[in-house]
Structures are given as C-alpha cells and as structure tokens.
Design a protein around this motif. Structure first.
Motif, short mmCIF file in Angstrom:
data_model
loop_
_atom_site.label_atom_id
_atom_site.label_comp_id
_atom_site.label_asym_id
_atom_site.label_seq_id
_atom_site.Cartn_x
_atom_site.Cartn_y
_atom_site.Cartn_z
N LEU A 9 8.65 -39.04 -26.92
CA LEU A 9 9.67 -39.42 -27.69
C LEU A 9 10.02 -40.78 -27.30
O LEU A 9 10.02 -41.02 -26.07
CB LEU A 9 10.77 -38.47 -27.71
N ILE A 10 10.33 -41.81 -28.01
CA ILE A 10 10.77 -43.26 -28.03
C ILE A 10 12.35 -43.34 -28.15
O ILE A 10 12.64 -43.16 -29.28
CB ILE A 10 10.06 -44.10 -28.38
N LEU A 11 12.97 -43.57 -27.01
CA LEU A 11 14.77 -43.66 -27.35
C LEU A 11 14.83 -45.22 -27.63
O LEU A 11 14.29 -46.23 -26.68
CB LEU A 11 15.36 -43.29 -26.49
N GLY A 12 15.13 -45.64 -28.69
CA GLY A 12 15.09 -46.68 -29.36
C GLY A 12 14.34 -47.28 -30.38
O GLY A 12 13.01 -47.41 -29.82
N ALA A 13 14.58 -47.57 -31.35
CA ALA A 13 13.57 -48.28 -32.78
C ALA A 13 13.68 -49.48 -32.95
O ALA A 13 13.23 -49.84 -33.75
CB ALA A 13 13.72 -47.06 -33.84
N GLY A 14 14.17 -50.11 -31.86
CA GLY A 14 14.27 -51.80 -31.97
C GLY A 14 12.85 -52.46 -31.82
O GLY A 14 11.76 -51.78 -31.51
N GLN A 15 12.97 -53.59 -31.74
CA GLN A 15 11.58 -54.33 -31.54
C GLN A 15 11.07 -53.99 -30.34
O GLN A 15 9.68 -53.88 -30.42
CB GLN A 15 11.88 -55.93 -31.56
N LEU A 16 11.65 -53.83 -29.15
CA LEU A 16 11.10 -53.31 -27.95
C LEU A 16 10.17 -51.85 -28.01
O LEU A 16 9.22 -51.63 -27.75
CB LEU A 16 11.84 -53.72 -26.61
N GLY A 17 11.06 -51.09 -28.61
CA GLY A 17 10.70 -49.86 -28.89
C GLY A 17 9.33 -49.82 -29.47
O GLY A 17 8.39 -49.14 -29.31
N GLN A 18 9.31 -50.53 -30.85
CA GLN A 18 8.16 -50.52 -31.57
C GLN A 18 6.88 -51.19 -30.96
O GLN A 18 5.80 -50.88 -31.08
CB GLN A 18 8.56 -51.26 -33.01
N ARG A 19 7.06 -52.14 -30.24
CA ARG A 19 6.11 -52.66 -29.48
C ARG A 19 5.42 -51.88 -28.39
O ARG A 19 4.20 -51.90 -28.23
CB ARG A 19 6.60 -54.14 -28.66
N VAL A 20 6.43 -51.27 -27.78
CA VAL A 20 5.88 -50.07 -26.83
C VAL A 20 4.95 -49.21 -27.50
O VAL A 20 3.91 -48.66 -26.82
CB VAL A 20 6.93 -49.62 -25.91
N ALA A 21 5.64 -48.49 -28.57
CA ALA A 21 4.87 -47.57 -29.32
C ALA A 21 3.46 -47.79 -29.79
O ALA A 21 2.57 -47.34 -29.57
CB ALA A 21 5.59 -47.13 -30.49
N ALA A 22 3.37 -49.26 -30.12
CA ALA A 22 2.20 -49.83 -30.44
C ALA A 22 1.17 -50.03 -29.33
O ALA A 22 -0.04 -49.61 -29.47
CB ALA A 22 2.30 -51.19 -31.11
N ALA A 23 1.49 -50.38 -28.27
CA ALA A 23 0.73 -50.29 -27.08
C ALA A 23 0.44 -49.03 -26.50
O ALA A 23 -0.70 -48.78 -26.10
CB ALA A 23 1.59 -51.02 -25.71
N MET A 24 1.38 -48.13 -26.93
CA MET A 24 0.77 -46.40 -26.38
C MET A 24 -0.45 -45.96 -27.41
O MET A 24 -1.18 -45.36 -27.01
CB MET A 24 1.96 -45.87 -26.58
N LEU A 25 -0.12 -46.37 -28.76
CA LEU A 25 -1.10 -45.94 -29.72
C LEU A 25 -2.53 -46.69 -29.56
O LEU A 25 -3.47 -45.73 -29.60
CB LEU A 25 -0.81 -46.12 -31.12
N GLU A 26 -2.51 -48.01 -29.20
CA GLU A 26 -3.74 -48.58 -29.11
C GLU A 26 -4.41 -48.37 -27.71
O GLU A 26 -5.57 -48.46 -27.54
CB GLU A 26 -3.31 -50.04 -28.93
N HIS A 27 -3.70 -48.07 -26.51
CA HIS A 27 -4.23 -48.04 -25.33
C HIS A 27 -3.82 -46.65 -24.79
O HIS A 27 -3.16 -46.30 -24.04
CB HIS A 27 -3.49 -48.88 -24.32
N ARG A 28 -5.01 -45.74 -24.97
CA ARG A 28 -4.63 -44.19 -25.03
C ARG A 28 -4.94 -43.94 -23.49
O ARG A 28 -4.73 -42.69 -23.36
CB ARG A 28 -5.64 -43.49 -25.86
N GLU A 29 -5.40 -44.80 -22.88
CA GLU A 29 -5.67 -44.29 -21.42
C GLU A 29 -4.30 -44.17 -20.56
O GLU A 29 -4.49 -43.70 -19.44
CB GLU A 29 -6.53 -45.65 -20.79
N TYR A 30 -3.34 -44.38 -21.15
CA TYR A 30 -1.99 -44.28 -20.51
C TYR A 30 -1.61 -42.56 -20.48
O TYR A 30 -0.72 -42.35 -20.24
CB TYR A 30 -0.83 -44.98 -20.92
N GLY A 31 -2.22 -42.05 -21.58
CA GLY A 31 -1.98 -40.63 -21.96
C GLY A 31 -0.59 -40.48 -22.61
O GLY A 31 -0.31 -39.27 -22.53
N LEU A 32 -0.05 -41.19 -23.11
CA LEU A 32 1.05 -41.13 -24.26
C LEU A 32 0.89 -41.18 -25.58
O LEU A 32 0.28 -42.24 -26.13
CB LEU A 32 2.14 -42.04 -23.64
N ARG A 33 1.26 -40.25 -26.20
CA ARG A 33 1.27 -40.18 -27.91
C ARG A 33 2.49 -40.26 -28.31
O ARG A 33 3.12 -39.06 -28.46
CB ARG A 33 0.28 -38.94 -28.24
N PRO A 34 2.74 -41.44 -28.89
CA PRO A 34 4.31 -41.22 -29.55
C PRO A 34 4.25 -40.56 -30.74
O PRO A 34 3.59 -40.69 -31.43
CB PRO A 34 4.48 -42.76 -29.64
#
Length: 493
Positions: A177-202
C-alpha cells in the motif's frame, strides 16, 4: 474515489493508452514491460515472504563460509575455533544490520562490513585461544589470511542468495500500500511496477486529500489513512510505503504505528533526497528514490526479552538489598500517617490495561474520589515531614519494584497514570494514548528530563513516544543512571 491517469511513458516508446473503465485494479498496459509481463490477478502466486527466508539464507551462508575458513586456516581444534568465531561474528553481523530486510541487495555493498567484522571476530577468537593455551600465537599474516578465507566465500554465497532473492521477488512480489497519492507517490508506484526485482506490487493508494495529476500508474485511491487497518487485514498486505514527507503529520504517524503493530514492513520515502546522505542505519533506495526502513516496534525487537529478564532480576535483587531501607520507610510512614503503610491506586499500563500500583503512603486522602481525580498533592498542607522526604527522594515509589516483578511495570518506561487522567489527556493530546504501546515504568525519559508534577502533558507524551521509538537497552541503562543521580541529588545542584 478513483484516480485514473495515463501510464508513465517510457523513453523511445509512444505513450501508453489511457486505462479503460472497468479494468482490474492492477491492470497495466502490456507494452509497458514486455520482458516481464505482469501476471493477471487471478494467476498471482502466493507472495514471497523474505522476512524470515532471506535472513536465514544469509545466516546459513555466513556459517558455511566461517566453518570452511576455520577448518582450512586453523591448525588445531577447528570445531572449537569455529564455535568461538561464530559466537562473536554472528552477533556483530546482526548488530550491524547485515541480516535486516532491504530493497536493494548487493554482495559488494556488504563486503566492507563483512571484512571489518570478520577481522574483529578473528582477533578476539585468536586472543582467547592464546590466553587459554589452545593455540600458538598467530602472526598478523595468518590473521589476515583467515579474514580473507572467510570474507570471499561469504561474499560469493551472499551473491548467490541475493540472485535467488531477486528471482523470487520477480515471480512472487508482495502486495504494498502507498500512503500518499501525490506526484511522488505515483512516481514511486510506477517504479515498483516497472522494476519488479524490488519485490513490491502496489495495489493502491491511501490519501485523505488525493490530488489529480496528469501522469501516474492506473491505481485506485482506496480511502484515507483511517482505512489503513481494514485494507491491511482484508488484502493481507505485507509492506506499506509512505511518501510525500507526511511522517510529521499526526494522522500519518498514527497510521505508521498501526502498520508496524500489525507486523508490516514500513518504508519511508522522504521528499528531500539529501536525507539519504545522512548514512543512517536503515537507509536504502528504490530505483534512485531514497528509502528508509522504519524500525520494528520495541516489543518485537530482539533485545526486548533481555529487558524483561533484566527487569525481573534487578527488581528482585533491589527488593532484597533494599529490604532494610524498605523496613525503615514503612516504620516511618506508620509513625507519620498511622495504619496502612502501603497506598494502592489504579493505574493504566500496557495496551490500556488497569493494574494496582503500590507506593508508600505519604498522605491519607479524604476519600476514593480524591485519590482518583486529584492531580498533585506535593504542596498539600496535610503532608507531614516523612511524606515530604519520601516524595522528595522518590523513596515512596520503591514498593513498585514488586509491580515490576509481577509484570505490571518495567524499570524504565512511560510513567503510569490514573484512568481518569488517561481519558482526559487522551482527548486533549492525540499522541498521549500511544504511550501505552510498551509497559509503563518506574522511571522514564520524561522524568529524567524534569517532566514530573505540574509540567506539560504534551511534552511528556512527546518524550515518552521518543523513548518508545528509539528504544534500546543502552537507553534504559542511561535513564537508570540519571535516575540514580537525581535520587542522590534531588535539587540537581
């Protein structure tokens, strides 16, 4: 409330089409990552839980490397030398954070820490063996060879563990879960979806006041911060990522405490990238975003059982050694206030549980209502000379050592308060109730900083929560030493 945004375009490719209404929560355009397609919601495997698996793998690799090094580099008694080295090295590695959860894993990053702690462990083991006559004195060259013989295999084995970890993360990412749907939160979510080696699925955002931005992954806002606990339980979420630098907000701080209490791993993404340059323990990165791992709750840290054992041992020893002082105080109170040496009062402890606190009587209240609701009696004219002396030196609180032995209290922790005032202060100060995350104490950080009697309740709550969040055995030792100094010199002169 749903926020639909365009997917983040990748360099060299046309922008992804807008997500159509009615698609799944985790749907993402297929062209966003052709090499690593995201499995559909119905085919998700069980998430990979690295909290126990990875530390166990790293621990096993260190044991294997150290055993091989001791067998090949030590002339006599290799098993004995291995046991000595393990007893020293593994706690050093644990204290240095070499087994903690991380998003970015690298054996080369671990190499300096492994070599430094191996050198310390080898020096201590060889010194102990020489003192016991188990081995001849080792030359510096031989010590260096033993360090290298451990460090290189340990580094190679860690590289293998990390490779397997990244593969498991890609195949079975953990929901986050991501707390904060602002610009930073959405950029972090995009990075998590694109780079799955971090093991996080938002799976979505939590934000009480979400804004609408032009770009971002197609994830929904699942509610405000007050929906955190229900979402964690319903979706069995293991990770919470906090963005937008909202950690100082009282509502966000309460959400973080809820997440850690429920066993989630909490990652904080600060707005200021310079925060990562502090080099503090727990610092990490997620595709260039600085990330800080929040510490586990105090009750779940490895040193907490040690704290309880020390509480019981020290309180029992204190009752035994101070028995003459306790007897003298009891006789003085009996002479000053009459029958009824001990004063019993209801106090609020861990998780809001009420217990009976023991003190030497310094004043006989007129009725139970006065005992439960009167705030301060330090200037009451009914208090005699004995009562003033006991309160001034804090000796009236010595019977609470029995509360410590019983488990109602700890030697160090937030001071317990009566239920009536807990209710009042909890309504006036939102963080006051958070003090009850740990057992209450005979003394505490607020008390040694002069916050007792008629002092700010807000300041007390802040000091108590600071103690809880930064708890360590050494902090307890410092507070006990400062308490002893105050008892010997109550005026602080």
């Amino acid at each position: 409330m749903t926020i639909d945004h365009e997917s983040v375009p990748r360099p060299g490719r046309p922008p992804s089409p807008r997500r159509q209404p009615g698609t799944g929560l985790l749907d993402r355009p297929a062209q966003a990552s052709r090499s690593r397609p995201v499995p559909s919601a119905g085919r998700h495997r069980r998430p990979f839980r690295s909290r126990a698996a990875v530390p166990a793998g790293l621990l096993g690799s260190d044991v294997l490397a150290l055993t091989a090094a001791a067998v090949t580099a030590v002339d006599t008694r290799p098993l004995h030398s291995t046991a000595v080295l393990l007893s020293v090295l593994l706690p050093l590695n644990l204290a240095g954070g070499l087994y903690r959860p991380r998003l970015t894993v690298s054996a080369l990053d671990d190499l300096p820490a492994l070599a430094g702690r191996a050198a310390v462990a080898v020096a201590l083991a060889v010194t102990l063996a020489a003192c016991l006559g188990d081995a001849r004195p080792a030359s510096p060259l031989r010590l260096a060879a033993l360090v290298v013989a451990f460090t290189l295999p340990a580094c190679l084995l860690r590289a293998l563990v990390y490779r397997l970890l990244r593969r498991a993360r890609r195949l079975r990412p953990s929901p986050a879960l991501i707390l904060g749907a602002g610009q930073l939160g959405q950029r972090v979510a995009a990075a998590m979806l694109e780079h799955r080696e971090y093991g996080l699925r938002p799976i979505g955002f939590l934000d009480s006041q979400p804004g609408l931005l032009a770009d971002g992954p197609a994830l929904r806002v699942l509610g405000g911060h007050d929906a955190l606990e229900s979402q964690l339980r319903r979706k069995r979420i293991h990770h919470v990522v906090v963005t937008e630098g909202a950690a100082d907000d009282a509502q966000t701080a309460a959400a973080l405490r809820t997440a850690t209490r429920l066993g989630c791993t909490v990652w904080l993404v600060p707005q200021l990238r310079e925060y990562a340059a502090l080099g503090r323990r727990g610092a990490d990165q997620l595709w260039g975003f600085p990330v800080v791992l929040l510490a586990r709750p105090a009750l779940r840290r490895p040193g907490w059982p040690v704290k309880r054992a020390l509480d019981v041992g020290a309180a029992s020893l204190g009752l035994l050694l101070l028995s003459p002082v306790l007897a003298a105080c009891a006789l003085a109170v009996r002479w000053d206030t009459g029958p009824g040496v001990l004063f019993r009062q209801q106090r609020t402890g861990l998780d809001g549980q009420v217990f009976t606190l023991l003190k030497f009587r310094t004043l006989r209240p007129s009725n139970e209502h006065e005992s439960a609701t009167r705030w301060n009696i330090s200037h009451d004219h009914r208090m005699g000379a004995v009562g003033r002396l006991l309160r001034r030196t804090s000796m009236d609180e010595l019977p609470q050592l029995w509360n410590v032995v019983r488990g109602d209290m700890s030697l160090v922790g937030p001071r317990p308060e009566r239920p009536y005032f807990v209710m009042r202060f909890g309504q006036a100060y939102p963080e006051y109730q958070d003090r009850h995350r740990v057992p209450v104490g005979l003394t505490g950080l607020a008390q040694v900083n002069g916050l007792r009697g008629d002092t700010s309740i807000e300041d007390r709550a802040r000091f108590d929560n600071r103690y809880i969040e930064g708890w360590s055995l050494w902090q307890d030792a410092k507070i006990l030493l400062r308490t002893a100094a105050l008892m010997l010199n109550p005026d602080g002169s």
